[in-house]
Scaffold this motif. Structure first.
Motif, PDB file in Angstrom:
ATOM      1  N   UNK A  22       0.842  -1.210   0.000  1.00 20.28           N
ATOM      2  CA  UNK A  22       0.000   0.000   0.000  1.00 20.28           C
ATOM      3  C   UNK A  22       0.869   1.249   0.000  1.00 20.28           C
ATOM      4  N   UNK A  23       1.869   1.242   0.889  1.00 22.58           N
ATOM      5  CA  UNK A  23       2.756   2.399   1.030  1.00 22.58           C
ATOM      6  C   UNK A  23       3.480   2.685  -0.281  1.00 22.58           C
ATOM      7  N   UNK A  24       4.017   1.630  -0.889  1.00 25.36           N
ATOM      8  CA  UNK A  24       4.780   1.794  -2.125  1.00 25.36           C
ATOM      9  C   UNK A  24       3.883   2.335  -3.241  1.00 25.36           C
ATOM     10  N   UNK A  25       2.669   1.802  -3.341  1.00 20.36           N
ATOM     11  CA  UNK A  25       1.791   2.247  -4.419  1.00 20.36           C
ATOM     12  C   UNK A  25       1.422   3.737  -4.262  1.00 20.36           C
ATOM     13  N   UNK A  26       1.121   4.115  -3.027  1.00 18.86           N
ATOM     14  CA  UNK A  26       0.728   5.514  -2.800  1.00 18.86           C
ATOM     15  C   UNK A  26       1.887   6.456  -3.131  1.00 18.86           C
ATOM     16  N   UNK A  27       3.101   6.069  -2.717  1.00 16.37           N
ATOM     17  CA  UNK A  27       4.263   6.919  -3.001  1.00 16.37           C
ATOM     18  C   UNK A  27       4.533   6.970  -4.497  1.00 16.37           C
ATOM     19  N   UNK A  31      -0.038  10.931  -5.863  1.00 20.07           N
ATOM     20  CA  UNK A  31      -1.197  11.826  -5.947  1.00 20.07           C
ATOM     21  C   UNK A  31      -1.520  12.519  -4.626  1.00 20.07           C
ATOM     22  N   UNK A  32      -0.827  12.150  -3.561  1.00 11.43           N
ATOM     23  CA  UNK A  32      -1.054  12.842  -2.292  1.00 11.43           C
ATOM     24  C   UNK A  32       0.046  13.869  -2.015  1.00 11.43           C
ATOM     25  N   UNK A  33       0.907  14.064  -3.003  1.00 15.00           N
ATOM     26  CA  UNK A  33       2.020  14.991  -2.807  1.00 15.00           C
ATOM     27  C   UNK A  33       1.541  16.406  -2.489  1.00 15.00           C
ATOM     28  N   UNK A  34       0.314  16.714  -2.883  1.00  7.40           N
ATOM     29  CA  UNK A  34      -0.174  18.066  -2.607  1.00  7.40           C
ATOM     30  C   UNK A  34      -0.583  18.265  -1.158  1.00  7.40           C
ATOM     31  N   UNK A  35      -0.844  17.172  -0.396  1.00  3.55           N
ATOM     32  CA  UNK A  35      -1.333  17.341   0.974  1.00  3.55           C
ATOM     33  C   UNK A  35      -0.235  17.251   2.030  1.00  3.55           C
ATOM     34  N   UNK A  36       0.888  16.593   1.716  1.00  2.00           N
ATOM     35  CA  UNK A  36       1.913  16.427   2.747  1.00  2.00           C
ATOM     36  C   UNK A  36       3.278  16.164   2.105  1.00  2.00           C
ATOM     37  N   UNK A  37       4.313  16.379   2.902  1.00  2.00           N
ATOM     38  CA  UNK A  37       5.663  15.948   2.531  1.00  2.00           C
ATOM     39  C   UNK A  37       5.950  14.674   3.307  1.00  2.00           C
ATOM     40  N   UNK A  38       6.386  13.609   2.593  1.00  2.00           N
ATOM     41  CA  UNK A  38       6.509  12.298   3.226  1.00  2.00           C
ATOM     42  C   UNK A  38       7.955  11.924   3.517  1.00  2.00           C
ATOM     43  N   UNK A  49      10.345  -4.478  -1.457  1.00  2.00           N
ATOM     44  CA  UNK A  49       9.521  -5.653  -1.756  1.00  2.00           C
ATOM     45  C   UNK A  49       8.056  -5.246  -1.934  1.00  2.00           C
ATOM     46  N   UNK A  50       7.613  -4.272  -1.138  1.00  2.00           N
ATOM     47  CA  UNK A  50       6.244  -3.760  -1.299  1.00  2.00           C
ATOM     48  C   UNK A  50       6.042  -3.207  -2.705  1.00  2.00           C
ATOM     49  N   UNK A  51       7.059  -2.489  -3.206  1.00  2.00           N
ATOM     50  CA  UNK A  51       6.964  -1.927  -4.556  1.00  2.00           C
ATOM     51  C   UNK A  51       6.868  -3.059  -5.585  1.00  2.00           C
ATOM     52  N   UNK A 316      -7.425   2.988  -0.671  1.00  2.00           N
ATOM     53  CA  UNK A 316      -8.362   4.063  -0.313  1.00  2.00           C
ATOM     54  C   UNK A 316      -8.290   4.486   1.146  1.00  2.00           C
ATOM     55  N   UNK A 317      -8.329   3.525   2.060  1.00  2.00           N
ATOM     56  CA  UNK A 317      -8.365   3.872   3.482  1.00  2.00           C
ATOM     57  C   UNK A 317      -7.034   4.484   3.926  1.00  2.00           C
ATOM     58  N   UNK A 318      -5.935   3.982   3.370  1.00  2.00           N
ATOM     59  CA  UNK A 318      -4.635   4.534   3.735  1.00  2.00           C
ATOM     60  C   UNK A 318      -4.506   5.962   3.207  1.00  2.00           C
ATOM     61  N   UNK A 319      -5.005   6.173   2.014  1.00  2.00           N
ATOM     62  CA  UNK A 319      -4.992   7.542   1.474  1.00  2.00           C
ATOM     63  C   UNK A 319      -5.827   8.476   2.353  1.00  2.00           C
ATOM     64  N   UNK A 320      -6.988   7.981   2.789  1.00  2.00           N
ATOM     65  CA  UNK A 320      -7.837   8.792   3.667  1.00  2.00           C
ATOM     66  C   UNK A 320      -7.110   9.085   4.983  1.00  2.00           C
ATOM     67  N   UNK A 321      -6.364   8.090   5.473  1.00  2.00           N
ATOM     68  CA  UNK A 321      -5.607   8.276   6.727  1.00  2.00           C
ATOM     69  C   UNK A 321      -4.558   9.363   6.542  1.00  2.00           C
TER      70      UNK A 321
END
Lengths: 342, 339
Positions: A22-27, A31-38, A49-51, A316-321
């Motif tokens: 999940x983490x790898x896909x979101x990064x 698409x969440x780059x506009x809300x936070x710096x990770x 391995x997640x990627x 979806x839920x991780x993005x919402x988090x």
């Protein structure tokens, strides 16, 4: 121009579950780059391995700490080098994986205490594995409070579609929960819920309070807690400025929230709240630890061991988090910057 | 969820099914008006005979008095079939008449006699107001269900709540939550599961019922970390009943056993307390839940709501749950006949 996106630590969660993919896909999707710096805090091998599982490619840059991160290019990773995912059983609750998940979270908390990150979002962990791995807490929220040296009140809240569900007692036996339901605890829980929702930008939160007994005790016929404890607590909290009502029979109180009549329901015990919310799809929602100095959010769903490694897990839920974390952190920063006396 | 076989759409050459009996319940409540509304919806498709005082029905309801329930299927196409039961007083919406209380009770007893004689296929009861019956006629039973059990000479029955997507049976019902851990004995749980199992076979036509049993504590106690009732009470009962061949799952974490995917694995869920059963069913189907009594010698259902004094007589009452109760009783009666 200054970059005012909050700095958020992203934790891949239990390495035997779906968290790393999940983490790898979101990064990778960015698409969440506009809300936070990770800044990812974890092990490079786990993220890579997640990627692979997610079928994405990540460009990774290692940094010694979030303070050293540069947010204009590759994924910023504090590589703890502590977790070899291939040495752990994939798709199973495992004590060693739990120990390492706890250790990774503890490092992220150190960064938060140092002021290097403003919020922590973690991909799913497994409470059992965490416990068996030596983190002897009934849930991660108690662990966070302990690691932060937090002495005051805190509570889990479940958030979906603008509804904020919380409870007076949590992961304890029902007999113990019954002993823990006091007027003071209910009033405190109402204040905490009110404060947390206001911190998320809900200016006038409306809270419904659940009764404890069948039919709300039916006037004392099936129990007196409503009369002796809950109603006085609601009254006191109202007098202290909280927009709360109740107690309402718990078989229909959640319907009030689902119909939009209130923003929040305060349950008396775990299953009272969790049955209705999970039937209603709150697994797609976000869990936050309310009341701590550090913002913590996580998807409400679990490690989904049955689909690990397939790259099909829904983000979806991780993005919402992440979005909620960023919102809470941004508002905290804004409040801290407000001149005194305002 | 596997259900009972549906009755055939056409009766064909089979003998006409007997009608159901519907009791009036408290006439100051919404019982009479939802009976009239249910008849408007169902007509002759699902014939029932209403037992009560026709003067209590909403003005303008087409009524046909019958002398025996067997006449009901014939008249139901054009009017509500009524078995007249005279009451001493009219019905004032929201204000129960003390003088009517004894007749509310007598209607229930009359319906039970009809069921026992085989004159009706089953019983659907309109909502009563316990306090009105206590004060008006010294009614001493905790509720409808207990009175029916006494009339039928049965020691123990269980309450099931059913909607299209879920059936739940609470092992303890109208008691303070603080008493539940003490009341939840192996004996109580064993009887509840046995009656549920027998009811699913007899009334729902499920030959090998799959029953899910909830835990009492969060996460079903998580191996004793959060309570020991699962280890000391629930699991030993499940083991004993499995040894007899019952198909049981549990103790399950109550918060994860009611979503759609989980419900596909069982025909009914036995819950440890009232709200553990009521929260999921109200969340899944607020208006369509039906109250079913298992363990009686006859079929009995009722709508899952009370007398609603606050809206009685205004024509606003929703007949959905009563209609669902009539459908459910018909299906249960069909399953019994087929057995």
């Amino acid at each position: 121009m200054t970059d005012d996106r909050p700095i958020l630590a992203l934790i891949p969660g239990d390495p035997t579950g779906i968290g790393p993919e999940l983490t790898a896909r979101i990064l990778a999707e960015g698409k969440l780059a506009d809300v936070a710096r990770f800044v990812v805090v974890g092990d490079r091998r786990v993220l890579e391995r997640g990627a692979r599982f997610a079928g994405v490619t990540l460009e990774i840059a290692e940094v010694a700490s979030p303070a050293a991160a540069r947010f204009d290019g590759p994924v910023q990773l504090v590589d703890l080098g502590n977790t070899d995912p291939d040495a752990l059983p994939l798709g199973e609750a495992d004590a060693e994986a739990g120990r390492l998940t706890g250790e990774t979270l503890a490092r992220a908390i150190e960064f938060a205490l140092a002021g290097d990150v403003e919020a922590i979002t973690f991909a799913p962990l497994n409470k059992r594995a965490l416990y068996d791995g030596g983190w002897r807490f009934p849930d991660e929220h108690k662990m966070f409070a302990h690691l932060l040296g937090h002495a005051g009140q805190f509570s889990e809240m479940n958030v979906l579609d603008g509804l904020w569900m919380t409870r007076v007692t949590s992961h304890v036996a029902l007999r113990e929960a019954l002993d823990q339901i006091t007027e003071a605890r209910i009033v405190d829980a109402l204040h905490l819920a009110d404060r947390t929702m206001k911190g998320a930008g809900i200016d006038a939160p409306r809270i419904a309070v659940a009764a404890l007994n069948p039919h709300g005790g039916e006037g004392g016929l099936f129990g007196r807690e409503e009369i002796d404890i809950i109603a006085p607590a609601v009254e006191r909290a109202r007098a202290e400025g909280i927009d709360c009502r109740g107690p309402f029979p718990s078989d229909t109180v959640y319907l009030k929230a689902f119909r939009g009549e209130v923003d929040s329901v305060l349950a008396m015990y775990h299953d009272q709240g969790q049955i209705a919310t999970k039937v209603r799809g709150f697994m797609k929602g976000v869990t936050i630890t309310a009341g701590l100095d550090t913002v913590f959010t996580t998807p409400a769903h679990g490690t989904a061991y049955d689909i690990v490694g397939q790259g099909t897990a829904d983000t979806g839920a991780t993005e919402a988090a992440i979005r909620l974390s960023a919102r809470l952190a941004a508002r905290r920063r804004a409040e801290a910057l407000e001149p005194q006396g305002m | 969820m596997s259900g009972a076989p549906r009755p055939p759409a056409q009766a064909g050459s089979a003998p006409a099914a007997k009608p159901l009996a519907l009791t009036c319940g408290e006439p100051a409540g919404i019982g009479p008006e939802i009976a009239a509304r249910a008849w408007e919806t169902l007509g002759a498709r699902l014939p029932f005979v209403w037992i009560g005082d026709p003067a209590h029905l909403p003005r303008g309801t087409p009524v046909r008095e019958v002398t025996h329930p067997s006449e009901a299927p014939r008249v139901a196409a054009s009017a509500l079939p009524v078995l007249r039961h005279a009451f001493p007083a009219p019905a004032a919406p929201g204000r129960p008449e003390a003088g009517n209380a004894a007749e509310v009770i007598a209607v229930i007893a009359r319906a039970v006699r009809l069921a026992q004689e085989g004159a009706v296929a089953g019983l659907v009861t309109g909502p009563i107001h316990k306090k009105a019956l206590q004060e008006g006629a010294g009614f001493s039973y905790p509720g409808h269900t207990e009175y029916l059990a006494a009339l039928a000479g049965v020691d123990r029955v269980v309450m099931m709540l059913a909607c299209e997507h879920l059936r739940v049976v609470p092992a303890t019902i109208h008691v303070p939550l603080a008493e539940v851990p003490h009341l939840l004995t192996r004996d109580v749980l064993m009887q509840t599961i046995r009656l549920t199992h027998a009811g699913l076979r007899r009334d729902f036509g499920i030959s090998v019922p799959r029953i899910a049993v909830a835990g009492l504590n969060p996460h079903a106690g998580e191996g004793g970390a959060m309570g020991r009732e699962e280890i000391e009470t629930i699991t030993p009962v499940l083991e004993a009943l499995r040894a007899e061949g019952l198909v049981l799952s549990g103790p399950l974490s109550a918060d994860t056993m009611f979503h759609a995917a989980a419900r596909a694995h069982y025909d009914a869920a036995v819950c440890m307390y009232h709200d553990q059963a009521l929260i999921p069913i109200k969340t899944i189907d607020f208006a369509g839940g039906v109250n079913v009594t298992l363990g009686l010698p006859f079929v009995r259902t009722s709508p899952d709501h009370g007398t609603a004094f606050d809206i009685a007589g205004q024509g606003r009452a929703d007949p959905t749950s009563l209609i669902a109760a009539l459908h459910m009783a018909e299906r249960m009666a069909h399953a019994r006949r087929a057995a």
